[in-house]
Write a protein that holds these residues in place. Structure first.
Motif, PDB file in Angstrom:
ATOM      1  N   LEU A  41       0.828  -1.212   0.000  1.00 40.46           N
ATOM      2  CA  LEU A  41       0.000   0.000   0.000  1.00 40.46           C
ATOM      3  C   LEU A  41       0.859   1.257   0.000  1.00 40.46           C
ATOM      4  CD1 LEU A  41      -2.777  -1.082   2.528  1.00 40.46           C
ATOM      5  CD2 LEU A  41      -3.121  -0.556   0.106  1.00 40.46           C
ATOM      6  N   CYS A  42       1.949   1.228   0.779  1.00 42.35           N
ATOM      7  CA  CYS A  42       2.841   2.393   0.820  1.00 42.35           C
ATOM      8  C   CYS A  42       3.452   2.644  -0.565  1.00 42.35           C
ATOM      9  CB  CYS A  42       3.930   2.197   1.867  1.00 42.35           C
ATOM     10  SG  CYS A  42       3.349   2.463   3.555  1.00 42.35           S
ATOM     11  N   ARG A  43       3.869   1.573  -1.233  1.00 45.42           N
ATOM     12  CA  ARG A  43       4.434   1.745  -2.583  1.00 45.42           C
ATOM     13  C   ARG A  43       3.362   2.241  -3.558  1.00 45.42           C
ATOM     14  NH1 ARG A  43       8.522  -3.253  -2.265  1.00 45.42           N
ATOM     15  NH2 ARG A  43      10.216  -2.113  -1.288  1.00 45.42           N
ATOM     16  N   GLN A  44       2.172   1.683  -3.433  1.00 45.34           N
ATOM     17  CA  GLN A  44       1.072   2.071  -4.326  1.00 45.34           C
ATOM     18  C   GLN A  44       0.771   3.569  -4.231  1.00 45.34           C
ATOM     19  OE1 GLN A  44      -2.494  -0.276  -3.742  1.00 45.34           O
ATOM     20  NE2 GLN A  44      -3.797   1.218  -4.770  1.00 45.34           N
ATOM     21  N   TYR A  45       0.825   4.086  -2.993  1.00 46.51           N
ATOM     22  CA  TYR A  45       0.428   5.487  -2.785  1.00 46.51           C
ATOM     23  C   TYR A  45       1.617   6.441  -2.607  1.00 46.51           C
ATOM     24  CZ  TYR A  45      -4.325   3.800  -2.520  1.00 46.51           C
ATOM     25  OH  TYR A  45      -5.536   3.221  -2.840  1.00 46.51           O
ATOM     26  N   GLY A  46       2.836   5.924  -2.790  1.00 48.93           N
ATOM     27  CA  GLY A  46       3.996   6.806  -2.775  1.00 48.93           C
ATOM     28  C   GLY A  46       4.372   7.334  -1.404  1.00 48.93           C
ATOM     29  N   VAL A  47       4.085   6.549  -0.355  1.00 49.83           N
ATOM     30  CA  VAL A  47       4.484   6.900   1.019  1.00 49.83           C
ATOM     31  C   VAL A  47       5.606   5.942   1.407  1.00 49.83           C
ATOM     32  CG1 VAL A  47       3.738   7.064   3.428  1.00 49.83           C
ATOM     33  CG2 VAL A  47       2.149   7.693   1.584  1.00 49.83           C
ATOM     34  N   GLU A  48       6.761   6.474   1.809  1.00 46.97           N
ATOM     35  CA  GLU A  48       7.904   5.600   2.087  1.00 46.97           C
ATOM     36  C   GLU A  48       7.784   4.978   3.486  1.00 46.97           C
ATOM     37  OE1 GLU A  48      11.487   6.974  -0.625  1.00 46.97           O
ATOM     38  OE2 GLU A  48      10.955   8.579   0.746  1.00 46.97           O
ATOM     39  N   LEU A  49       7.796   3.645   3.521  1.00 50.65           N
ATOM     40  CA  LEU A  49       7.724   2.910   4.782  1.00 50.65           C
ATOM     41  C   LEU A  49       9.148   2.804   5.337  1.00 50.65           C
ATOM     42  CD1 LEU A  49       5.902   1.324   6.752  1.00 50.65           C
ATOM     43  CD2 LEU A  49       6.310  -0.714   5.359  1.00 50.65           C
ATOM     44  N   ILE A  50       9.377   3.477   6.449  1.00 47.77           N
ATOM     45  CA  ILE A  50      10.733   3.589   6.995  1.00 47.77           C
ATOM     46  C   ILE A  50      11.068   2.348   7.825  1.00 47.77           C
ATOM     47  CG2 ILE A  50      12.288   5.004   8.396  1.00 47.77           C
ATOM     48  CD1 ILE A  50      11.125   6.380   5.818  1.00 47.77           C
ATOM     49  N   SER A  51      12.198   1.722   7.511  1.00 49.90           N
ATOM     50  CA  SER A  51      12.651   0.531   8.239  1.00 49.90           C
ATOM     51  C   SER A  51      13.475   0.928   9.458  1.00 49.90           C
ATOM     52  CB  SER A  51      13.507  -0.343   7.327  1.00 49.90           C
ATOM     53  OG  SER A  51      12.762  -0.789   6.224  1.00 49.90           O
ATOM     54  N   MET A  52      13.339   0.124  10.511  1.00 53.11           N
ATOM     55  CA  MET A  52      14.128   0.336  11.728  1.00 53.11           C
ATOM     56  C   MET A  52      15.079  -0.847  11.919  1.00 53.11           C
ATOM     57  SD  MET A  52      11.155   1.744  14.319  1.00 53.11           S
ATOM     58  CE  MET A  52      12.156   2.808  15.365  1.00 53.11           C
ATOM     59  N   VAL A  53      16.326  -0.546  12.327  1.00 54.03           N
ATOM     60  CA  VAL A  53      17.267  -1.601  12.700  1.00 54.03           C
ATOM     61  C   VAL A  53      17.755  -1.318  14.112  1.00 54.03           C
ATOM     62  CG1 VAL A  53      17.977  -2.123  10.342  1.00 54.03           C
ATOM     63  CG2 VAL A  53      19.273  -0.435  11.642  1.00 54.03           C
TER      64      VAL A  53
END
Length: 257
Positions: free
Chosen positions: A136-148
């Motif tokens: 969904l984030c890719r579809q709507y152009g919202v970057e899903l931020i990864s945590m390490v």
């Protein structure tokens, strides 16, 4: 190039976090504008939640204060819509999966796109379960931020491979909140990410002083501070804006040295 990538392209970034609706939404809106003016490169907006598991007592209390004000997700969306008339820097929501699910994941993420939210950070979602949101984030152009985290070890490379926007490197085990010292080998975390992908890395959790920010900026592309700013909000209430602005200006200067 996305707005988030552009923010990191200008040099070392300072990223403040605030809880929306603490002390009230009008003050939150004023704070965002003041922080942009003070040099913030990207701002994390916390959507209050009743059980914020990644947060220490300072931000937990801010969530409680905001929820007592009966702040809703729709109220926050309207505030962001108003902010976007003037605020140009990237904005990211930091919240919990339950907030997104209860609103409706597609409705939430598509609204983020519509109002100008650039990124989404969900600290309670493990890497293995991000597929519920990733498409969904890719579809709507919202970057899903990864945590390490320091305990991620070899998983860091796997997480980095799918990362977008920037990688949020957690500097301390446990919950958010100021630390007297940051002893984690953040340099190693950043190097592991960069071996896989040339993506900005920002360090958060535990940073509160300008000296800590300066040190962390030697290893990473950005520094994230939340609890120290939320403390200022708790101390000064509706009068907090000039104090937050001054703090952000000092921290931005520290990471830029």
């Amino acid at each position: 190039m996305s707005r988030i990538k552009k923010a990191f392209a200008k040099g070392k970034s300072f990223i403040p976090f605030i809880t929306c609706g603490d002390p009230d939404l009008e003050t939150t809106e004023q704070m965002v504008s003041a922080m942009e003016w003070a040099g913030a490169d990207l701002i994390e907006l916390g959507i209050p939640f009743s059980d914020p598991t990644a947060e220490g007592p300072v931000i937990q209390e801010a969530n409680i204060r905001a929820l007592k004000n009966k702040i809703t997700t729709d109220d926050i969306f309207r505030m962001v819509q108003s902010l976007r008339k003037t605020v140009k820097i990237p904005l990211a929501f930091m919240t919990y999966a339950n907030v997104v699910f209860s609103y409706g994941a597609e409705r939430f993420i598509s609204t983020c796109r519509d109002i100008g939210i650039d990124g989404l950070i969900l600290p309670d979602i493990p890497y293995e379960e991000r597929q519920d949101f990733e498409g969904l984030c890719r579809q709507y152009g919202v970057e899903l931020i990864s945590m390490v985290a320091p305990t991620s070890h070899e998983r860091i490379k796997t997480i980095a491979g799918d990362a977008e926007g920037f990688v949020y490197c957690v500097s301390s085990l446990g919950v958010t909140g100021p630390r007297a010292q940051i002893t984690t080998d953040v340099d190693k975390m950043v190097r592991l990410v960069k071996q896989v992908k040339e993506i900005p890395c920002a360090i958060g959790f535990g940073i509160s002083t300008s000296e800590q920010a300066r040190q962390m900026a030697q290893y990473a592309d950005g520094v994230i501070v939340g609890s120290a700013i939320v403390k200022i909000c708790a101390q000064y209430g509706r009068d907090c804006v000039p104090y937050v602005e001054q703090y952000v200006r000092e921290m931005k200067e520290a990471v830029s040295r």
